[in-house]
Design an enzyme around this catalytic site. Structure first.
Site, PDB file in Angstrom:
ATOM      1  N   ASP A  51     -43.036  -4.141  -3.491  1.00 44.43           N
ATOM      2  CA  ASP A  51     -43.340  -4.376  -2.096  1.00 44.43           C
ATOM      3  C   ASP A  51     -44.745  -4.955  -1.926  1.00 44.43           C
ATOM      4  O   ASP A  51     -45.539  -4.926  -2.857  1.00 44.43           O
ATOM      5  CB  ASP A  51     -43.268  -3.023  -1.373  1.00 44.43           C
ATOM      6  N   ASP A  98     -37.160  -6.245   7.051  1.00 41.87           N
ATOM      7  CA  ASP A  98     -36.068  -5.304   6.760  1.00 41.87           C
ATOM      8  C   ASP A  98     -34.841  -5.503   7.646  1.00 41.87           C
ATOM      9  O   ASP A  98     -34.951  -5.727   8.851  1.00 41.87           O
ATOM     10  CB  ASP A  98     -36.551  -3.866   6.972  1.00 41.87           C
TER      11      ASP A  98
HETATM   12  C1  GAL Z   1     -40.334  -2.104   3.052  1.00 39.08           C
HETATM   13  C2  GAL Z   1     -39.170  -2.750   2.350  1.00 39.08           C
HETATM   14  C3  GAL Z   1     -37.990  -1.820   2.444  1.00 39.08           C
HETATM   15  C4  GAL Z   1     -38.348  -0.494   1.816  1.00 39.08           C
HETATM   16  C5  GAL Z   1     -39.613   0.061   2.436  1.00 39.08           C
HETATM   17  C6  GAL Z   1     -40.125   1.310   1.736  1.00 39.08           C
HETATM   18  O1  GAL Z   1     -41.435  -2.944   3.015  1.00 39.08           O
HETATM   19  O2  GAL Z   1     -38.904  -3.983   2.930  1.00 39.08           O
HETATM   20  O3  GAL Z   1     -36.874  -2.404   1.828  1.00 39.08           O
HETATM   21  O4  GAL Z   1     -38.516  -0.673   0.438  1.00 39.08           O
HETATM   22  O5  GAL Z   1     -40.659  -0.877   2.415  1.00 39.08           O
HETATM   23  O6  GAL Z   1     -41.223   1.831   2.371  1.00 39.08           O
END
Ligand code: GAL
Length: 624
Positions: free
Chosen positions: A183, A270
């Site tokens: 991330d 997301d």
């Molecule tokens: C976001 C990501 C999600 C999940 C989340 C966890 O940035 O896009 O898929 O991994 O973080 O905190």
């Protein structure tokens, strides 16, 4: 380019090359790692967010095995955020032993090895999650979660920043993981002025990622960090059994470069369990067909089948979501709690016909054959010569659609056999077929007919074999065509366009979504790209290249001259005259017998505004 070779890490350093359009004779998109077809499996996030534990994860893994989904290809069991305890003062990452009891060790150093051994023993693979910054997404955006890292300020710095080699060695070499999702929140959310830093809870890290405004991202720096991760993955996985998943939501113009480093790359923010948001994520990937290849796939995010608009009361939407992800060659990562997923949804995950499309060895993402705001037709070329067709009704009213032989580049005077990918029904038609598509429905078939181009393949039918090594785009531009959903609430001023990618190379379209046309001549097939570009195309046994090339009629600029050149394994095969807008398309043809890599270079001296669309009309690989 030298800089790119060094940042990629895995590539051998190549000689300094100042001209990015000079032929290299090599395919430059990533082929390292274990993603020759899109990864399939399960991820904890959409089901549990940070509230995960060993029992929940293993229970879902067991269901995947028991229901036969594992045998159908769902192999990766991926821990998303929430697995960590903290970083020890010597830098070692510790697992959360309360949540994952099997990670306890007598010396307190913790180990996920028993956990990954268990999954491997079930015939599965294991994945985990980290952040490229010091801190994570949940620390930034979900401060109320109970399952956040605890300890001192530095102990809570669980991201890879400053620890890339150490962590990758631990996760892959010592713990035996096979997949990592990385991330970018730590590179984005911890600026010195942010409340979380001002309050003293976290250390500042100057943001180098900006999701909303691409100009505020430091693209080389972000790319460089991912390059370091890739180098470490290659070092600790000499068997090449790893998957690198980039999760920076389409920011930093990642669309143009993730394909050179990683195996899957998120194209959007997301997904949420809302129809509109699913469309947003779909849109961020569907026009990027030339940026996905065996080894590097577009990732519109994990499946959200099981909740909201995609729960068991919304099977039409759930089936659409699955169909579209299959056609996009997206990773198929189940995001529901499989302990209590209703059977009709399990049946969706288990649709073997759609899985086969997604995992087709050809590796060709579907191409838009018909495009409106309400209805879209997608066509995907399969390795055995069949095609797959999907008709998506985005709207809330039924649509009477006409599917034509031309959409599939098939002859309209011979029967076309169809097999419905949801009910298995076979049928056939000649010329065209009328279908009713219900609101939010996606109808889909596998089809077989006689090819309109009998003796060859259009390059636009083979997007998995075409790599825009240099796509001519000098300044990343936001894509105005991506659906802007209201799913994140109506405070503020709405979802404004911010995903870049507009102006990228396209199959059967100009870079700006227009039909291909040169001096009034329309091309239903071809590659549209900006001038000052170099496309790589793999040739697997064809003997002749043909195309009609020219500056596209949609170019604003009538003066610039473009020369089109075709190279075979680094050698010039043929070249056009200098052509400007309004001049008829010129035919280019060359013997490519024995050539494995073609390079299609469109060069102009001055495309200062970076917006000079050129057309490789009817570009095709022919048998004779
Ligand atoms: C976001 C990501 C999600 C999940 C989340 C966890 O940035 O896009 O898929 O991994 O973080 O905190």
């Amino acid at each position: 380019m030298l800089t790119i070779a060094l940042l990629c890490g895995s590539q051998p350093a190549i000689a300094q090359q100042t001209d990015p359009l000079a032929p290299t004779g090599t395919w430059s998109a990533n082929v390292d790692g274990a993603a020759i077809t899109p990864p399939m499996g399960w991820n904890s996030w959409n089901a549990f967010f940070t509230d995960l534990d060993e029992e929940k994860v293993l229970a879902s893994a067991q269901v995947i095995v028991d229901t036969g989904l594992a045998a159908k290809g769902y192999r990766y069991i991926n821990l998303d955020e929430g697995w960590w305890q903290h970083r020890r003062d010597d830098g070692r990452m510790l697992a959360n032993t309360d949540r994952f009891p099997s990670t306890r060790t007598p010396d307190g150093a913790t180990s996920f090895r028993p956990f990954t051994d268990r999954l491997h023993g079930m015939g599965l693979k294991a994945g985990l999650y980290s952040d490229l910054g010091r801190n994570t997404c949940a620390q930034a955006y979900m401060p109320d979660q109970t399952n956040l890292p605890r300890g001192t300020l530095t102990q809570r710095e669980v991201g890879l920043y400053g620890h890339i080699d150490q962590d990758i060695s631990q996760f892959f070499g010592e713990w035996g993981f096979d997949y990592i999702k990385i991330d970018g929140c730590g590179l984005r959310a911890y600026g010195p002025e942010s409340e979380r830093v001002v309050s003293g809870r976290y250390r500042a890290l100057d943001p180098i990622l900006n999701l909303e405004t691409v100009a505020l991202s430091d693209i080389p720096a972000v790319r460089g960090l991912f390059g370091e991760v890739k180098t470490a993955l290659m070092r600790y996985n000499p068997d090449n059994d790893f998957v690198l998943s980039l999760c920076i939501w389409g920011s930093a113009h990642v669309r143009a470069w993730a394909k050179d480093i990683g195996n899957v790359s998120r194209t959007s923010d997301d997904i949420t369990p809302h129809w509109g948001r699913m469309l947003t994520n779909f849109d961020t990937a569907v026009t990027r067909e030339l940026y996905a290849h065996p080894g590097s796939w577009n990732d519109p995010d994990m499946l959200f089948i099981g909740k909201g608009d995609f729960d068991a009361d919304h099977l039409t939407e759930a089936r659409s979501h699955f169909t579209l992800w299959a056609f996009l060659n997206a990773p198929l990562l189940i995001g529901s709690d499989l302990r209590n997923t209703p059977q009709p949804l399990m049946d969706i995950f288990g649709n073997s016909a759609l899985i086969a499309l997604n995992q087709d060895p050809g590796g060709h993402q579907a191409v838009l054959a018909y495009d409106t705001d309400d209805l879209q037709i997608l066509v995907k070329t399969l390795a055995d010569g069949d095609k797959a067709v999907a008709i998506l009704n985005r709207s809330s009213a039924p649509v009477e659609a006409t599917l034509t032989a031309a959409h599939m580049k098939l002859r309209d005077d011979a029967a076309i056999a169809t097999t419905d990918l949801w009910n298995g029904e076979g049928a056939s038609f000649t010329g065209e077929m009328k279908v009713t598509v219900a609101p939010r429905e996606t109808r889909a078939w596998r089809v077989r007919g006689n090819r309109a181009l009998e003796d060859g393949m259009y390059l636009s039918e083979l997007p998995g074999q075409v790599n825009p090594a240099v796509d001519g785009l000098t300044v990343p531009q936001v894509d105005p065509t991506i659906h802007r959903a209201a799913s994140f609430g109506t405070r503020g001023s709405g979802a404004r366009p911010f995903y870049t990618g507009w102006g990228g190379a396209r199959a059967d379209s100009t870079p700006y979504g227009r039909v291909l046309q040169v001096a009034g001549q329309h091309f239903a097939s071809g590659i549209g790209v900006l001038a000052n570009s170099r496309l790589e195309a793999r040739n697997e046994g064809h003997r002749r290249f043909t195309a009609s090339v020219g500056v596209d009629d949609s170019a604003e600029d009538a003066d610039n001259e473009v020369t089109f050149a075709l190279y075979g394994d680094g050698r010039l095969l043929t070249r056009s005259e200098p052509l400007s807008r309004g001049m008829p398309a010129q035919s280019l043809e060359a013997d490519i017998t024995g050539v494995t890599l073609l390079e299609l270079v469109a060069r102009t001296r001055d495309a200062a505004n970076g917006r000079l669309p050129v057309t490789w009309g009817d570009a095709a690989l022919m048998q004779r």
